[in-house]
Every structure is written in C-alpha cells, then in structure tokens.
Design a protein around this motif. Sequence first.
Motif, short mmCIF file in Angstrom:
data_model
loop_
_atom_site.label_atom_id
_atom_site.label_comp_id
_atom_site.label_asym_id
_atom_site.label_seq_id
_atom_site.Cartn_x
_atom_site.Cartn_y
_atom_site.Cartn_z
N ARG A 1 0.84 -1.20 0.00
CA ARG A 1 0.00 0.00 0.00
C ARG A 1 0.88 1.25 0.00
NH1 ARG A 1 -5.51 0.41 1.92
NH2 ARG A 1 -6.12 2.58 2.32
N SER A 2 1.91 1.25 0.83
CA SER A 2 2.81 2.40 0.89
C SER A 2 3.60 2.56 -0.40
CB SER A 2 3.76 2.26 2.09
OG SER A 2 3.04 2.31 3.31
N VAL A 3 4.00 1.44 -1.02
CA VAL A 3 4.70 1.50 -2.31
C VAL A 3 3.81 2.13 -3.37
CG1 VAL A 3 5.56 0.08 -4.21
CG2 VAL A 3 6.31 -0.39 -1.88
N ALA A 4 2.56 1.69 -3.43
CA ALA A 4 1.64 2.22 -4.44
C ALA A 4 1.43 3.72 -4.25
CB ALA A 4 0.31 1.48 -4.36
N LYS A 5 1.25 4.15 -3.02
CA LYS A 5 1.05 5.57 -2.75
C LYS A 5 2.29 6.39 -3.11
CE LYS A 5 -1.11 6.46 1.20
NZ LYS A 5 -1.51 6.33 2.65
N LYS A 6 3.45 5.85 -2.84
CA LYS A 6 4.69 6.57 -3.15
C LYS A 6 4.88 6.68 -4.66
CE LYS A 6 8.50 8.56 -1.70
NZ LYS A 6 8.48 9.75 -0.83
N LEU A 7 4.55 5.63 -5.40
CA LEU A 7 4.67 5.67 -6.85
C LEU A 7 3.78 6.76 -7.44
CD1 LEU A 7 4.84 1.86 -7.61
CD2 LEU A 7 6.56 3.54 -8.30
N VAL A 8 2.57 6.89 -6.93
CA VAL A 8 1.68 7.96 -7.38
C VAL A 8 2.31 9.32 -7.07
CG1 VAL A 8 -0.55 9.06 -7.04
CG2 VAL A 8 -0.41 6.56 -7.18
N GLU A 9 2.83 9.44 -5.86
CA GLU A 9 3.47 10.69 -5.44
C GLU A 9 4.62 11.08 -6.38
OE1 GLU A 9 6.37 12.04 -1.79
OE2 GLU A 9 4.68 10.74 -1.30
N LEU A 10 5.33 10.06 -6.88
CA LEU A 10 6.48 10.32 -7.75
C LEU A 10 6.11 10.37 -9.23
CD1 LEU A 10 9.20 8.16 -5.96
CD2 LEU A 10 8.82 10.62 -5.78
N GLY A 11 4.81 10.37 -9.51
CA GLY A 11 4.37 10.64 -10.87
C GLY A 11 3.96 9.46 -11.71
N ALA A 12 4.06 8.24 -11.18
CA ALA A 12 3.72 7.07 -11.98
C ALA A 12 2.21 6.89 -12.09
CB ALA A 12 4.35 5.81 -11.36
N ASP A 13 1.77 6.44 -13.24
CA ASP A 13 0.41 5.97 -13.44
C ASP A 13 0.35 4.59 -12.78
OD1 ASP A 13 -2.06 5.12 -14.28
OD2 ASP A 13 -1.53 5.02 -16.41
N THR A 14 -0.29 4.49 -11.62
CA THR A 14 -0.12 3.32 -10.75
C THR A 14 -1.37 2.48 -10.66
OG1 THR A 14 1.51 4.55 -9.44
CG2 THR A 14 0.56 2.58 -8.43
N VAL A 15 -1.18 1.16 -10.81
CA VAL A 15 -2.24 0.18 -10.66
C VAL A 15 -1.97 -0.61 -9.39
CG1 VAL A 15 -3.45 -1.79 -11.67
CG2 VAL A 15 -2.50 0.01 -13.16
N ALA A 16 -2.92 -0.57 -8.47
CA ALA A 16 -2.81 -1.29 -7.20
C ALA A 16 -3.67 -2.54 -7.26
CB ALA A 16 -3.27 -0.39 -6.05
N LEU A 17 -3.05 -3.69 -7.07
CA LEU A 17 -3.76 -4.97 -7.15
C LEU A 17 -3.82 -5.61 -5.76
CD1 LEU A 17 -3.33 -7.61 -9.94
CD2 LEU A 17 -3.29 -8.33 -7.55
#
Length: 244
Positions: free
Chosen positions: A21-37
């Motif tokens: 969950r923290s990885v997904a949130k950080k990826l969004v913060e750093l600009g990635a188009d993020t898919v959380a499964l």
Amino acid sequence: MEINFKGKKALVTGAGKGIGRSVAKKLVELGADTVALSRTQSDLDSLKQEVPGITTVQCDLSDWDQTREIVGNIDNIDLLVNNAGVAALDKFLDVKKQDIDWCFDINYKAVFNVAQVVAKSMVARKSGGSIVNVSSTASLQGLEDHAVYCCTKAAVDKLTKVMALELGQYKIRVNCINPTVVMTPMGKRVWSDPARADPMIARIPFGRFVEVDEVVDSIMFLLSDKASVIHGVLLPVEGGLLTS
C-alpha cells in the motif's frame, strides 16, 4: 537524489495493506500511473479514497488463470513490484500440506506468474522495464516456525537471479529486496511479543526493526534510473542483521 516516474506505468501486487500500500502511494506521489492490485476489495476502496488518482484492481493471486487474464489486460507496464505475500507460521513437525500450498501459491507462484505476463509484454513492446521482487532476510537464514516461509522467499531470490540472467538482454532490470521484520500492522502483530522480538533485535546492530518507509525508499531506488546498472541484486534492508 530526485526520483521521478512521470510517463511510467507501475503495477504493485499486495497493494491493499502494509508495504504494498505504501509502495503504491509513493509511486503515485512520484508521478507514476499506478495500478494497485489486491485480493481484498475493501482495502482497495479505502486506498482509492486516500489516493483518487490510483487505479485499483481486485484479483486473487492464488488463481493462476484468473491472474494471467487480469494482469494481461493491464497495458504498458513499465514498473512491477511483486509484493504480495503471506505467512503460515508453525513448527516444522506441525506444518500441514495446505500451509505449504497456500504460501507457495502466493509467495512464489504468483510472483512467477505476474512477472512472466508483464515481462512478455515488455519484450513484445521492446520497452525495457524494471521489476522488484519483495523477498525477506528469512530467505538467507533459518527462523524458528518459518520453515515454509523461509523456503518460499529463498525461491523468490533464486527466481530473481534467473529472471535477471534471461531478461537483461531485453533491457528489463530485475532485482530483489530482502527486509527483516518490518513494522507493518502484520509485522507488529507477529513480533509484538518481546519473547519473540528481543532475541531478533539483539542480533541487529541498529537495535531495531525496519520501518515501512525505509523499505519503500529502497524499492523506489531499485525501480528508478538511478539504479540503471543494478541488476540481479538481492538487497538486504535489515540494519546489519546479516553481519551477525
């Protein structure tokens, strides 16, 4: 050191709780188009409320065929974090077959399955990419009550090495991160008993377990171009535990 994932698409498994969950949130913060499964829809719903820009996908990773279909329908993944994991803890003499099957289905087979689907797409697109598998220091040492868990994580380590060997020619970097006990809700629950925790902490030169952000930051580095020639590495994040 600035890390920016703008223009990149990321997939994180096990993104409903803990490290994922923290990885997904950080990826969004750093600009990635993020898919959380995640398997648990309620976790995905709460994550979506916290991060409206994230894409959430419900999937039971123990279902091989369903997983391949769902992940195959997520286009143009550049970054993959295989984070989903479970633990069935018991004495070696008391471990049941269903515990072995469950742990290997999620901790190893799902990593293999998801990574194979994503890597095939990367190869077909000639896009390159970066994959980080989340393992554990449990792969590198024996832990009481962890016979099954240790073996699943050792399998992830070896899979990472083979993936790196075979996928490097396609400019797909594959690395593994090996944290010790991390203070996620599950980590706190399993290691809250001082009788269990104190002997482990006594072996760590830093004298403490690992915080979630410390693992997340390490994953971000391995995913990023800052680690452009780091490939096939098992990165311990453990405060010196393995020096003892």
